[in-house]
Scaffold this motif. Structure first.
Motif, PDB file in Angstrom:
ATOM      1  N   ASP A 386      31.770 -14.307 -31.949  1.00 55.03           N
ATOM      2  CA  ASP A 386      32.497 -14.901 -30.933  1.00 55.03           C
ATOM      3  C   ASP A 386      32.005 -16.266 -30.168  1.00 55.03           C
ATOM      4  O   ASP A 386      32.916 -17.508 -30.060  1.00 55.03           O
ATOM      5  CB  ASP A 386      32.085 -14.032 -29.096  1.00 55.03           C
ATOM      6  CG  ASP A 386      33.104 -12.462 -29.973  1.00 55.03           C
ATOM      7  OD1 ASP A 386      34.461 -12.386 -30.419  1.00 55.03           O
ATOM      8  OD2 ASP A 386      32.640 -11.218 -29.098  1.00 55.03           O
ATOM      9  N   VAL A 387      30.492 -15.952 -30.569  1.00 50.19           N
ATOM     10  CA  VAL A 387      29.977 -17.507 -29.993  1.00 50.19           C
ATOM     11  C   VAL A 387      30.173 -18.613 -31.486  1.00 50.19           C
ATOM     12  O   VAL A 387      30.185 -19.351 -30.460  1.00 50.19           O
ATOM     13  CB  VAL A 387      28.332 -17.015 -30.280  1.00 50.19           C
ATOM     14  CG1 VAL A 387      27.784 -18.411 -29.897  1.00 50.19           C
ATOM     15  CG2 VAL A 387      28.285 -16.804 -28.588  1.00 50.19           C
ATOM     16  N   ASP A 389      33.009 -18.701 -33.084  1.00 46.45           N
ATOM     17  CA  ASP A 389      34.329 -18.816 -32.741  1.00 46.45           C
ATOM     18  C   ASP A 389      33.887 -20.565 -31.995  1.00 46.45           C
ATOM     19  O   ASP A 389      35.115 -21.048 -32.177  1.00 46.45           O
ATOM     20  CB  ASP A 389      35.063 -17.734 -32.466  1.00 46.45           C
ATOM     21  CG  ASP A 389      35.839 -17.476 -33.729  1.00 46.45           C
ATOM     22  OD1 ASP A 389      34.887 -17.604 -34.581  1.00 46.45           O
ATOM     23  OD2 ASP A 389      35.436 -16.215 -33.708  1.00 46.45           O
ATOM     24  N   GLU A 390      33.687 -20.518 -30.575  1.00 45.97           N
ATOM     25  CA  GLU A 390      33.523 -20.950 -30.052  1.00 45.97           C
ATOM     26  C   GLU A 390      32.941 -21.902 -30.048  1.00 45.97           C
ATOM     27  O   GLU A 390      33.122 -23.478 -29.834  1.00 45.97           O
ATOM     28  CB  GLU A 390      32.482 -20.747 -28.819  1.00 45.97           C
ATOM     29  CG  GLU A 390      33.063 -18.891 -27.437  1.00 45.97           C
ATOM     30  CD  GLU A 390      33.327 -18.394 -26.329  1.00 45.97           C
ATOM     31  OE1 GLU A 390      32.228 -19.837 -25.733  1.00 45.97           O
ATOM     32  OE2 GLU A 390      32.638 -17.191 -26.639  1.00 45.97           O
ATOM     33  N   ASP A 393      35.334 -24.554 -32.274  1.00 45.16           N
ATOM     34  CA  ASP A 393      36.281 -24.798 -31.160  1.00 45.16           C
ATOM     35  C   ASP A 393      35.830 -25.705 -30.136  1.00 45.16           C
ATOM     36  O   ASP A 393      37.019 -26.790 -30.210  1.00 45.16           O
ATOM     37  CB  ASP A 393      37.062 -23.308 -30.393  1.00 45.16           C
ATOM     38  CG  ASP A 393      37.578 -22.377 -30.679  1.00 45.16           C
ATOM     39  OD1 ASP A 393      38.914 -22.604 -32.094  1.00 45.16           O
ATOM     40  OD2 ASP A 393      38.175 -21.255 -30.443  1.00 45.16           O
ATOM     41  N   MET A 394      34.841 -25.579 -29.889  1.00 44.12           N
ATOM     42  CA  MET A 394      34.242 -26.602 -29.140  1.00 44.12           C
ATOM     43  C   MET A 394      33.917 -28.521 -30.146  1.00 44.12           C
ATOM     44  O   MET A 394      34.382 -28.796 -29.313  1.00 44.12           O
ATOM     45  CB  MET A 394      33.485 -26.646 -28.664  1.00 44.12           C
ATOM     46  CG  MET A 394      33.088 -25.632 -27.413  1.00 44.12           C
ATOM     47  SD  MET A 394      31.441 -25.317 -26.691  1.00 44.12           S
ATOM     48  CE  MET A 394      30.213 -25.148 -27.895  1.00 44.12           C
ATOM     49  N   TYR A 430      25.124 -21.957 -20.594  1.00 44.87           N
ATOM     50  CA  TYR A 430      26.696 -21.811 -21.277  1.00 44.87           C
ATOM     51  C   TYR A 430      27.833 -20.476 -20.563  1.00 44.87           C
ATOM     52  O   TYR A 430      28.803 -20.421 -20.095  1.00 44.87           O
ATOM     53  CB  TYR A 430      26.319 -22.045 -22.689  1.00 44.87           C
ATOM     54  CG  TYR A 430      28.456 -21.895 -23.127  1.00 44.87           C
ATOM     55  CD1 TYR A 430      29.248 -23.175 -23.540  1.00 44.87           C
ATOM     56  CD2 TYR A 430      28.176 -21.089 -24.281  1.00 44.87           C
ATOM     57  CE1 TYR A 430      30.433 -22.682 -23.186  1.00 44.87           C
ATOM     58  CE2 TYR A 430      29.555 -20.783 -24.132  1.00 44.87           C
ATOM     59  CZ  TYR A 430      30.348 -21.938 -24.435  1.00 44.87           C
ATOM     60  OH  TYR A 430      31.313 -21.826 -24.828  1.00 44.87           O
ATOM     61  N   GLU A 431      26.785 -19.580 -20.563  1.00 48.38           N
ATOM     62  CA  GLU A 431      27.810 -17.962 -20.451  1.00 48.38           C
ATOM     63  C   GLU A 431      28.351 -17.714 -19.375  1.00 48.38           C
ATOM     64  O   GLU A 431      28.804 -17.515 -19.291  1.00 48.38           O
ATOM     65  CB  GLU A 431      26.754 -17.077 -21.201  1.00 48.38           C
ATOM     66  CG  GLU A 431      27.469 -15.329 -21.597  1.00 48.38           C
ATOM     67  CD  GLU A 431      28.632 -15.483 -22.519  1.00 48.38           C
ATOM     68  OE1 GLU A 431      29.617 -14.661 -23.082  1.00 48.38           O
ATOM     69  OE2 GLU A 431      28.726 -16.326 -23.619  1.00 48.38           O
TER      70      GLU A 431
END
Length: 450
Positions: A386-387, A389-390, A393-394, A430-431
């Protein structure tokens, strides 16, 4: 005869007799010789100086050539003095202001006195030869905005002149410390400049002389960290003038500088004492150096061990411990994570394979340490997928499988990515960003209600 028939006849003559390769080569050489001689003769007639190549390299005197070194130093000093005399002094600046005010063109724009181009040129004629460089059509056009009468603001022009004079003065002042005379300052040159500048800065009056060496080191490191990314050990004087650091340093001349401005200024006494105080507090064994264990307590104490390992692997250390100068680079990088120089510093630490990019393996390598810290603190771990992919994406890298330094800089998200990978507190922030934003909004609403 028409052009068609002429072309046909020419082609017919050429087809009757084909010349040999030797004849073609002879003709080519004949034409080359003819045109070369014409070209050479033309150059000689145009300018006799073309015959000789002008000298373009002048060797610097060697260390044992004392006389030549002294001659060069004296020549530079005389040259800089002459340049200094060409600048406007306070009396001449005051005279310039009176002339501008006397020749202002009505009507005023609010409280702003204005001047048109005709009056602008008249002031230039009366102001003297030193001001000639400022009274040009180019300068006037640069300062011309949306005035209906085609005028410029007198105060804006005067500030422009003041800024130029200040830049020239500062350039000359810095050049006096340029021992090599090559347009750049070495670390020792800049240290001497700042050391001699300290007594002229009222905001530093409270500093103990015993702290001067640490203050100078603190100040110089900021210049070299940001302006010498290749670590050549020297900075161009032009780069020093172009950045805002010198403005921040000379801001300390203001005796009424606010407390907030001092706290935000790296060169202020409170800031320098804060950084040095942090270093002393981390140095538990009082040996003047920091071990990895001591550095792990930096900030909130949530930097990962894997990241700290990389710091001590890549950065200059002495018997496995970090000195104050290396610590300053570390602090500047972590306190300025949005800046390209800081991203470059940290990217080198994250690039464990020295490939010039971060891949899934690199990201996983560092994020595992974040997951381990979360377990230690009893927090629920987050999936790396998940991290990952984020992060991609960023950043939106050019290569969907690799993140380069330039990708991080271009994304404007480099500081966030770095915080996620090296600092548990940064990842937690961030989370929980949405919760934090909501709580900030609630706090603002409560204040408004009261």
């Amino acid at each position: 005869m028409s052009w068609k028939e002429t072309l046909k006849n020419r082609l017919a003559r050429n087809s009757d007799r084909k010349r040999s390769d030797q004849e073609l080569k002879d003709e080519e050489m004949e034409l080359f010789t003819k045109y070369y001689q014409e070209w050479k003769g033309g150059r000689e007639k145009a300018n006799v100086s073309y015959i000789n190549i002008p000298r373009f390299y002048y060797r610097l005197p060697a260390e044992d050539e004392i006389l030549l070194q002294k001659l060069r130093e004296e020549s530079r000093a005389v040259f800089l003095q002459r340049k200094s005399r060409e600048l406007l002094d306070n009396e001449e600046l005051q005279n310039l202001w009176f002339l501008l005010d006397k020749h202002q063109t009505l009507p005023m724009m609010g409280d702003e006195a204005m001047i048109n181009y005709e009056s602008f040129l008249k002031v230039g004629e009366k102001a003297g030869s030193k001001c000639k460089q400022f009274f040009t059509a180019k300068v006037f056009a640069k300062l011309l905005h949306n005035d209906t009468y085609g005028r410029i603001a007198i105060m804006q022009f005067f500030n422009y002149v003041m800024r130029k004079v200040w830049l020239y003065q500062t350039r000359i002042g810095l050049s006096l410390y340029d021992v090599a005379g090559q347009g750049y300052l070495r670390e020792s040159d800049l240290e001497n400049y700042i050391l001699e500048l300290i007594p002229t800065l009222p905001q530093l009056d409270g500093l103990e002389k015993s702290f001067y060496s640490f203050y100078v080191c603190t100040a110089v490191r900021k210049f070299f960290f940001f302006l010498d990314p290749l670590r050549t050990g020297k900075i161009k004087i032009q780069d020093i003038l172009a950045c805002s650091f010198l403005d921040d340093l000379l801001e300390l001349r203001d005796e009424e500088l606010s407390k907030e401005s001092q706290e935000n200024n790296w060169f202020s006494a409170p800031s320098a004492l804060r950084v040095y105080g942090q270093y002393l507090n981390l140095d538990k064994d009082h040996n003047g150096m920091l071990s990895k264990e001591e550095l792990s307590r930096y900030g909130t104490g949530t930097l990962t061990n894997i990241f700290l390992d990389r710091v001590f692997q890549e950065c200059l250390t002495y018997d496995g411990e970090m000195d104050y100068k290396t610590y300053l680079d570390f602090v500047l990088a972590l306190e300025n994570r949005k800046e390209p120089a800081a991203l470059q510093y940290i990217f080198k630490l994250l690039d464990i394979e020295n490939k010039g990019y971060l891949n899934v393996f690199s990201l996983n390598y560092f994020f595992r340490a974040i997951q381990e810290q979360m377990k230690i603190h009893g927090q629920e771990t987050v999936s790396f997928q998940d991290v990952k992919d984020e992060i991609f994406d960023m950043v939106k890298p050019k290569d969907p499988y690799k993140i380069s330094l330039q990708d991080l800089i271009n994304s404007s998200q480099g500081d966030t990515v770095i915080s996620i990978l090296i600092d548990l507190n940064g990842f937690w922030t961030y989370e929980n960003r949405e919760v934090l934003v909501a709580s900030d909004n609630d706090s603002t609403t409560d204040l408004d209600d009261t």
